[in-house]
Design an enzyme around this catalytic site. Structure first.
Site, PDB file in Angstrom:
ATOM      1  N   ASP A 247       0.709  -1.348  -0.138  1.00 56.51           N
ATOM      2  CA  ASP A 247       0.229   0.053   0.193  1.00 56.51           C
ATOM      3  C   ASP A 247       0.758   0.984  -0.157  1.00 56.51           C
ATOM      4  OD1 ASP A 247      -2.556  -0.915  -0.528  1.00 56.51           O
ATOM      5  OD2 ASP A 247      -3.181  -1.120   1.899  1.00 56.51           O
ATOM      6  N   LYS A 269      -3.954   3.140  -3.848  1.00 61.74           N
ATOM      7  CA  LYS A 269      -3.633   4.496  -4.375  1.00 61.74           C
ATOM      8  C   LYS A 269      -2.698   5.149  -4.000  1.00 61.74           C
ATOM      9  CE  LYS A 269      -8.427   4.607  -2.972  1.00 61.74           C
ATOM     10  NZ  LYS A 269      -9.202   4.849  -2.318  1.00 61.74           N
ATOM     11  N   MET A 382      -8.666   8.688   9.347  1.00 67.83           N
ATOM     12  CA  MET A 382      -8.975   8.411   8.424  1.00 67.83           C
ATOM     13  C   MET A 382      -9.845  10.183   8.495  1.00 67.83           C
ATOM     14  SD  MET A 382      -9.597   5.830   5.977  1.00 67.83           S
ATOM     15  CE  MET A 382      -9.606   4.619   7.071  1.00 67.83           C
TER      16      MET A 382
HETATM   17  C1  LIG Z   1      -6.963   3.299   5.937  1.00 65.51           C
HETATM   18  S1  LIG Z   1      -6.240   3.541   7.346  1.00 65.51           S
HETATM   19  C2  LIG Z   1      -5.059   2.486   7.618  1.00 65.51           C
HETATM   20  C3  LIG Z   1      -4.421   2.134   9.203  1.00 65.51           C
HETATM   21  C4  LIG Z   1      -3.676   0.639   9.351  1.00 65.51           C
HETATM   22  N1  LIG Z   1      -4.181  -0.206   8.620  1.00 65.51           N
HETATM   23  C5  LIG Z   1      -3.517   0.831  10.705  1.00 65.51           C
HETATM   24  O1  LIG Z   1      -3.331  -0.208  11.875  1.00 65.51           O
HETATM   25  O2  LIG Z   1      -2.475   1.962  11.352  1.00 65.51           O
HETATM   26  C6  LIG Z   1      -5.186   4.754   7.115  1.00 65.51           C
HETATM   27  C7  LIG Z   1      -5.398   5.373   8.227  1.00 65.51           C
HETATM   28  O3  LIG Z   1      -4.773   5.279   9.563  1.00 65.51           O
HETATM   29  C8  LIG Z   1      -4.446   6.544  10.377  1.00 65.51           C
HETATM   30  N2  LIG Z   1      -2.558   6.168   9.735  1.00 65.51           N
HETATM   31  C9  LIG Z   1      -1.925   5.532   9.299  1.00 65.51           C
HETATM   32  N3  LIG Z   1      -0.364   5.660   9.487  1.00 65.51           N
HETATM   33  C10 LIG Z   1      -0.501   6.670  10.273  1.00 65.51           C
HETATM   34  C11 LIG Z   1       0.241   7.381  10.524  1.00 65.51           C
HETATM   35  N4  LIG Z   1       1.515   7.428  10.640  1.00 65.51           N
HETATM   36  N5  LIG Z   1       0.571   8.669  11.212  1.00 65.51           N
HETATM   37  C12 LIG Z   1      -0.930   9.074  11.887  1.00 65.51           C
HETATM   38  N6  LIG Z   1      -2.361   8.409  11.442  1.00 65.51           N
HETATM   39  C13 LIG Z   1      -1.230   7.262  10.453  1.00 65.51           C
HETATM   40  C14 LIG Z   1      -4.616   7.820   9.236  1.00 65.51           C
HETATM   41  O4  LIG Z   1      -5.903   8.187  10.501  1.00 65.51           O
HETATM   42  C15 LIG Z   1      -5.441   7.237   7.834  1.00 65.51           C
HETATM   43  O5  LIG Z   1      -5.781   7.927   7.462  1.00 65.51           O
END
Ligand SMILES: C[S@@+](CC[C@H](N)C(=O)[O-])C[C@H]1O[C@@H](n2cnc3c(N)ncnc32)[C@H](O)[C@@H]1O
Length: 463
Positions: A247, A269, A382
């Site tokens: 991803d 994406k 998100m």
């Molecule tokens: C599609 S979700 C995936 C979540 C992922 N599977 C997890 O367990 O963290 C994507 C969202 O995760 C959060 N996210 C992922 N990585 C992040 C990071 N390094 N810092 C802050 N938020 C993060 C944000 O809210 C982002 O929009």
């Protein structure tokens, strides 16, 4: 390299051990652990404890010339002059000799050992630095799975049956690589040995019938961005992959840890470009596994938290492809740790809700009624672009507009940023945090965070 590491079977004849003291005792323990028949020469009975002599041929006095006959090795720590003389005698008879801490007098030395039964790792520094060897051993101990020796034993029991298939052009190497890196290895090392053996028997039978070998898929959580937050299991998966479907959330620092020869395919994406779509991802995963490749599906954070890992798992199982899940540190945990933000706090914050603002019906239609309670910490994934709807929904449900909030952007990455304030100002805080990915945390716990305290200090300095 002066000393070649070899594995020595010491069960066929006596090993002479000469001397007392802690160093001789340490050697006695290693020799006994290796099943050696130890003939231990000490100066008097008073020098030894009874329990140390168990299973040992104890002799009083230094070895005579006859004692050297039939011995398979000599180990000595008996004082400089005696050691020198014994070493000379042993060398004259071509007997392997180890004088403790004297590599110059020795023809073999004891490595530092990681002992996991059938799996033994030997670390040597040519006798120059036992302390360094011990340090390296500790590091290897950390990364070597606890049950690796038993796992080797299991494979040993089926080795002959597999070797018998070689004449048909069957690749035993590929077979064992798949067992080690695939679900059978994962099952065994996680303690489900009976299930792993049952699965291995099926694979051995399939190989016997000439059925093609199938690859498998590991859905791996990459954590929030810092490569050091990868789990050891995730690292092993990346190192054993033939192909990685990743991803966009996965950082380049993590992709740098993928095995060098593996193919990396970006399927998410990327910078405004649409990804290849979930159906196409599922089809590719299935096709690659059926072609016999070790496939890693790499996802940011944890695959089972807003990661569509569940859907992919179902699609793979429906297609008859074996799949294992390697959990990752989800954004809420990684970002909170970095910001020094405890997600729960004794007596104050006793519930943690992990939610997404990216629902099919839109953030403005989320039912916030269960999240208004003061003791609940809400971690919103998100939610960056929907910050106004998040604030409006929570306040309308009864959450105090003065509740502390944090926007944690690009958490655990080199450009991470945390912005804190109150719920009433959430849209402005989200804008100040900059580009995503970002996590919103709402709750009294935010006031305990380092980020909050630093912001308060800055305000006080400015006042
Ligand atoms: C599609 S979700 C995936 C979540 C992922 N599977 C997890 O367990 O963290 C994507 C969202 O995760 C959060 N996210 C992922 N990585 C992040 C990071 N390094 N810092 C802050 N938020 C993060 C944000 O809210 C982002 O929009």
């Amino acid at each position: 390299m002066r000393f070649l590491p070899l594995f020595f079977d010491l069960t066929h004849g006596p090993v002479m051990l000469v001397g007392m003291g802690p160093q001789a005792l340490a050697k006695l323990r290693i020799l006994k652990a290796a099943g050696a028949l130890v003939r231990w020469h000490v100066l008097s009975h008073d020098d030894v404890e009874v329990d140390e002599t168990e299973g040992v041929d104890l002799r009083i006095g230094l070895p005579t010339s006859e004692d050297f006959l039939g011995a398979v090795a000599l180990v000595a720590s008996a004082g400089a002059a005696t050691d020198q003389r014994l070493a000379g005698q042993a060398r004259a008879m071509n007997l392997p000799v180890n004088i403790v801490d004297r590599p110059d007098l020795s023809t073999f030395i004891f490595p530092s050992i990681v002992d996991r039964g059938d799996v033994v790792v030997a670390i040597g520094t040519g006798g120059t630095s036992p302390v360094l060897a011990r340090r390296l051993r500790e590091k290897i101990e950390e990364v070597l799975p606890e049950r690796i020796g038993e796992f080797a034993g299991l494979m040993g029991r089926y080795r002959e049956r597999l070797n018998a298939l070689r004449h048909r052009g069957f690749s035993t190497r590929q077979f064992w690589e798949r067992v080690i890196d695939g679900p059978i290895g994962a099952l065994f090392l996680s303690g489900r040995s009976a299930k792993a053996e049952a699965a291995l028997i099926i694979e051995v039978d399939r190989a016997g019938l000439g059925s093609p070998q199938q690859g498998h898929v590991q859905i791996v959580g990459a954590g929030p961005g810092d490569p050091d937050l990868l789990t050891l299991k995730a690292f092993h998966a990346l190192q054993s992959a033939d192909i990685v479907l990743t991803d966009d959330l996965v950082s380049s620092a993590i992709l740098a840890r993928v095995r060098r020869d593996a193919e990396i395919v970006h399927v998410g994406k990327r910078k405004g470009q649409p990804g290849i779509g979930q159906d196409a991802i599922n089809s590719r995963l299935i096709a690659e596994a059926k072609a016999g490749r070790n496939v890693v599906r790499l996802k940011g954070g944890d695959p089972f938290i807003f990661g569509r890992g569940g859907e992919e798992c179902q699609a793979l199982e429906a297609a008859g492809v074996t799949v294992t899940i390697v959990p990752g540190i989800t954004a809420a945990l990684g970002c909170a740790a970095e910001a020094g933000l405890p997600l729960t706090f004794r007596k104050e914050s006793t519930r943690l809700s992990i939610i997404t603002a990216n629902t099919a019906a839109g953030a403005e239609n989320i039912d916030w009624s269960g999240l208004a309670d003061r003791s609940t910490t809400v971690a919103i994934y998100m939610g960056l672009t929907a910050a106004a709807s998040v604030r409006d929904g929570l306040v309308a449900a009864g959450r105090d507009p003065q509740t502390p909030v944090a926007v944690l952007a690009r958490g655990t990455r080199p450009d991470s940023r945390s912005v804190t304030g109150t719920l009433s100002r959430l849209p402005a805080l989200a804008a100040a945090a900059g580009e995503g990915p970002a996590l919103i945390v709402v709750g009294d716990v935010v006031a305990h965070s380092r980020a909050w305290k630093e912001a308060v200090e800055l305000l006080e300095m400015a006042a």
